[in-house]
Design a protein around this motif. Structure first.
Motif, PDB file in Angstrom:
ATOM      1  N   TYR A 128      -1.347  -2.328   0.167  1.00 34.70           N
ATOM      2  CA  TYR A 128      -0.875  -1.595   1.355  1.00 34.70           C
ATOM      3  C   TYR A 128      -2.020  -1.239   2.300  1.00 34.70           C
ATOM      4  O   TYR A 128      -1.833  -1.200   3.514  1.00 34.70           O
ATOM      5  CB  TYR A 128      -0.106  -0.347   0.931  1.00 34.70           C
ATOM      6  CG  TYR A 128       1.267  -0.653   0.395  1.00 34.70           C
ATOM      7  CD1 TYR A 128       2.273  -1.147   1.232  1.00 34.70           C
ATOM      8  CD2 TYR A 128       1.574  -0.475  -0.953  1.00 34.70           C
ATOM      9  CE1 TYR A 128       3.539  -1.449   0.734  1.00 34.70           C
ATOM     10  CE2 TYR A 128       2.826  -0.774  -1.458  1.00 34.70           C
ATOM     11  CZ  TYR A 128       3.812  -1.253  -0.605  1.00 34.70           C
ATOM     12  OH  TYR A 128       5.060  -1.562  -1.103  1.00 34.70           O
ATOM     13  N   GLU A 129      -3.193  -0.994   1.763  1.00 37.84           N
ATOM     14  CA  GLU A 129      -4.328  -0.651   2.629  1.00 37.84           C
ATOM     15  C   GLU A 129      -4.708  -1.818   3.538  1.00 37.84           C
ATOM     16  O   GLU A 129      -4.985  -1.622   4.729  1.00 37.84           O
ATOM     17  CB  GLU A 129      -5.540  -0.255   1.772  1.00 37.84           C
ATOM     18  CG  GLU A 129      -6.767   0.094   2.600  1.00 37.84           C
ATOM     19  CD  GLU A 129      -7.954   0.530   1.769  1.00 37.84           C
ATOM     20  OE1 GLU A 129      -9.077   0.546   2.310  1.00 37.84           O
ATOM     21  OE2 GLU A 129      -7.774   0.866   0.575  1.00 37.84           O
ATOM     22  N   TYR A 130      -4.690  -3.029   2.992  1.00 38.24           N
ATOM     23  CA  TYR A 130      -5.089  -4.197   3.776  1.00 38.24           C
ATOM     24  C   TYR A 130      -3.899  -5.006   4.300  1.00 38.24           C
ATOM     25  O   TYR A 130      -4.079  -6.094   4.836  1.00 38.24           O
ATOM     26  CB  TYR A 130      -6.007  -5.089   2.936  1.00 38.24           C
ATOM     27  CG  TYR A 130      -7.322  -4.443   2.594  1.00 38.24           C
ATOM     28  CD1 TYR A 130      -8.288  -4.251   3.580  1.00 38.24           C
ATOM     29  CD2 TYR A 130      -7.590  -4.002   1.299  1.00 38.24           C
ATOM     30  CE1 TYR A 130      -9.509  -3.652   3.265  1.00 38.24           C
ATOM     31  CE2 TYR A 130      -8.805  -3.397   0.986  1.00 38.24           C
ATOM     32  CZ  TYR A 130      -9.755  -3.225   1.979  1.00 38.24           C
ATOM     33  OH  TYR A 130     -10.959  -2.616   1.669  1.00 38.24           O
ATOM     34  N   GLN A 131      -2.679  -4.462   4.128  1.00 43.28           N
ATOM     35  CA  GLN A 131      -1.462  -5.102   4.646  1.00 43.28           C
ATOM     36  C   GLN A 131      -1.329  -6.563   4.187  1.00 43.28           C
ATOM     37  O   GLN A 131      -1.208  -7.492   4.990  1.00 43.28           O
ATOM     38  CB  GLN A 131      -1.442  -5.034   6.180  1.00 43.28           C
ATOM     39  CG  GLN A 131      -1.405  -3.623   6.746  1.00 43.28           C
ATOM     40  CD  GLN A 131      -0.089  -2.902   6.423  1.00 43.28           C
ATOM     41  OE1 GLN A 131       0.977  -3.354   6.791  1.00 43.28           O
ATOM     42  NE2 GLN A 131      -0.193  -1.779   5.730  1.00 43.28           N
TER      43      GLN A 131
ATOM     44  N   GLN B 222       1.085  -7.707   2.032  1.00 40.79           N
ATOM     45  CA  GLN B 222       2.405  -7.955   1.439  1.00 40.79           C
ATOM     46  C   GLN B 222       2.917  -9.365   1.718  1.00 40.79           C
ATOM     47  O   GLN B 222       3.398 -10.051   0.808  1.00 40.79           O
ATOM     48  CB  GLN B 222       3.437  -6.938   1.953  1.00 40.79           C
ATOM     49  CG  GLN B 222       3.130  -5.496   1.609  1.00 40.79           C
ATOM     50  CD  GLN B 222       2.386  -4.769   2.723  1.00 40.79           C
ATOM     51  OE1 GLN B 222       1.423  -5.299   3.265  1.00 40.79           O
ATOM     52  NE2 GLN B 222       2.843  -3.575   3.054  1.00 40.79           N
TER      53      GLN B 222
ATOM     54  N   TYR C 230      10.836 -13.901   4.834  1.00 45.38           N
ATOM     55  CA  TYR C 230      10.195 -13.137   5.911  1.00 45.38           C
ATOM     56  C   TYR C 230      10.295 -13.891   7.228  1.00 45.38           C
ATOM     57  O   TYR C 230      10.039 -15.106   7.286  1.00 45.38           O
ATOM     58  CB  TYR C 230       8.728 -12.892   5.564  1.00 45.38           C
ATOM     59  CG  TYR C 230       7.981 -12.014   6.535  1.00 45.38           C
ATOM     60  CD1 TYR C 230       8.105 -10.627   6.475  1.00 45.38           C
ATOM     61  CD2 TYR C 230       7.146 -12.565   7.500  1.00 45.38           C
ATOM     62  CE1 TYR C 230       7.405  -9.809   7.363  1.00 45.38           C
ATOM     63  CE2 TYR C 230       6.443 -11.766   8.380  1.00 45.38           C
ATOM     64  CZ  TYR C 230       6.582 -10.386   8.307  1.00 45.38           C
ATOM     65  OH  TYR C 230       5.889  -9.585   9.181  1.00 45.38           O
TER      66      TYR C 230
ATOM     67  N   GLN D  89       8.739 -10.299  12.497  1.00 46.87           N
ATOM     68  CA  GLN D  89       7.863  -9.622  11.536  1.00 46.87           C
ATOM     69  C   GLN D  89       8.656  -8.638  10.663  1.00 46.87           C
ATOM     70  O   GLN D  89       8.283  -7.484  10.480  1.00 46.87           O
ATOM     71  CB  GLN D  89       6.724  -8.904  12.249  1.00 46.87           C
ATOM     72  CG  GLN D  89       5.783  -9.850  12.982  1.00 46.87           C
ATOM     73  CD  GLN D  89       4.569  -9.145  13.548  1.00 46.87           C
ATOM     74  OE1 GLN D  89       4.519  -7.931  13.656  1.00 46.87           O
ATOM     75  NE2 GLN D  89       3.562  -9.931  13.915  1.00 46.87           N
TER      76      GLN D  89
ATOM     77  N   GLU E 120      12.700  -5.284   1.584  1.00 46.17           N
ATOM     78  CA  GLU E 120      11.246  -5.357   1.512  1.00 46.17           C
ATOM     79  C   GLU E 120      10.834  -5.336   0.043  1.00 46.17           C
ATOM     80  O   GLU E 120      11.367  -4.548  -0.738  1.00 46.17           O
ATOM     81  CB  GLU E 120      10.622  -4.173   2.243  1.00 46.17           C
ATOM     82  CG  GLU E 120       9.119  -4.239   2.348  1.00 46.17           C
ATOM     83  CD  GLU E 120       8.544  -3.151   3.231  1.00 46.17           C
ATOM     84  OE1 GLU E 120       7.353  -2.836   3.069  1.00 46.17           O
ATOM     85  OE2 GLU E 120       9.291  -2.623   4.069  1.00 46.17           O
TER      86      GLU E 120
ATOM     87  N   SER F 150       6.989  -2.173  -4.769  1.00 49.35           N
ATOM     88  CA  SER F 150       5.614  -2.094  -5.255  1.00 49.35           C
ATOM     89  C   SER F 150       5.448  -2.882  -6.559  1.00 49.35           C
ATOM     90  O   SER F 150       4.433  -3.551  -6.766  1.00 49.35           O
ATOM     91  CB  SER F 150       5.220  -0.631  -5.463  1.00 49.35           C
ATOM     92  OG  SER F 150       3.991  -0.524  -6.124  1.00 49.35           O
TER      93      SER F 150
END
Length: 316
Positions: free
Chosen positions: A114-117, A119, A142, A147, A160, A163
């Motif tokens: 999630y920090e560096y996106q 997914q 996707y 987006q 989506e 986790s």
């Protein structure tokens, strides 16, 4: 008498083997056809699988200066340091082991992704275009234009990816191995895109260093706060001196953590963009598929023969 019985068994074995081979010979065309179908199918399946590339970085545990001075205090301080939460016995190898295990955890993977996106490239990628050097995204999962995630989620999941689903993909593509002789650690990441694999493994080393650095700073701040509160409570000069020395060591530890971004892992060999795939092993897939087809064909021929034989005996 015994030798006669053994000879009879031997003759029976020969008859059974001859009968078995004769059955297989009679059904040879079934065996050839079924094996050929499986061989062709395995070839098409192997060719349908996209290439995966692996990028690796070699790191070593960082030598933390000041560790020896903390160790020298351990015999003098007894249980006081442990009460303060100060770690006197841990060297760089234990920090490295902890870091290696943290990389494998769900919570770290979640924070990292999630920090560096990451997914989309981790979960929705299905290939790589060498010409454009772009990741091919699965359009059923996707929509790149809007987006947004558009997948039909499994029961109990959201559109989506959750986790946990992201962690499963992360775990399947990340590998960590330590050479027991040299102590060097190899961190690898495999992906459809060799460019993204390189980026991923570099970010991984950066993230774990930052994570361990932040944890060490928090631990030092907590220890300093506790030690300062204990100094205020005691008037015994010897104990105050011990606490003061521990505080100095914790400040030194903080300073060493702040001066370098490579807190726990120092890069020895940088990651490179892989030019040769690591997966799939198409030759092995084709051989395995053909062998499976052959065994299925043999079982089919034998089953068909004995089924017909038993059916004819019942009709008689």
């Amino acid at each position: 008498m015994k030798s006669e019985i053994q000879e009879m068994h031997h003759n029976n074995d020969e008859i059974n083997l001859r009968e078995l081979f004769s059955i297989l010979w009679l059904g040879k065309w079934w065996i050839i056809i079924i094996s050929f179908i499986f061989a062709v199918g395995s070839v098409f399946y192997a060719l349908s699988l996209p290439n995966e590339y692996k990028s690796e970085v070699i790191v070593k545990a960082v030598n933390k200066e000041g560790g020896n001075s903390l160790m020298s205090l351990s015999s003098q301080l007894g249980g006081i340091a442990s009460l303060a939460g100060v770690n006197l016995g841990a060297g760089e190898s234990s920090d490295a082991v902890v870091a290696m295990e943290i990389i494998k955890t769900w919570s770290f993977a979640e924070s990292f992704i999630y920090e560096y996106q990451l997914q989309v490239p981790i979960f929705a990628a299905k290939g790589w275009n060498p010409s454009s050097k772009k990741i091919i995204v699965d359009a059923e999962l996707y929509n790149e234009e809007s987006q947004k995630w558009i997948r039909n989620p499994p029961k109990g999941k959201t559109i989506e990816p959750t986790s946990w689903e992201l962690y499963q993909k992360y775990k399947d593509n990340v590998s960590i191995n330590q050479n027991k002789e040299t102590g060097l650690i190899k961190i690898g990441v495999s992906h459809y895109s060799p460019h993204f694999a390189k980026k991923w493994v570099e970010l991984l080393v950066k993230k774990i260093n930052a994570h361990m650095k932040e944890s060490a700073l928090q631990a030092s701040n907590k220890s300093i706060k506790y030690l300062e509160s204990q100094i205020a409570k005691t008037s015994v000069a010897e104990i105050r001196a011990v606490f003061s020395q521990l505080i100095q060591e914790q400040h030194k530890k903080k300073m060493l953590a702040q001066v370098s971004d490579e807190y726990v892992f120092k890069t020895i060999s940088n990651a490179k963009i892989a030019e040769q795939k690591v997966k799939p092993k198409r030759a092995i897939i084709c051989i395995a598929g053909t062998m499976v087809g052959f065994f299925i064909a043999v079982i089919f021929v034998l089953f068909n023969f004995f089924f017909r034989k038993s059916k004819s005996s019942l009709n008689m």
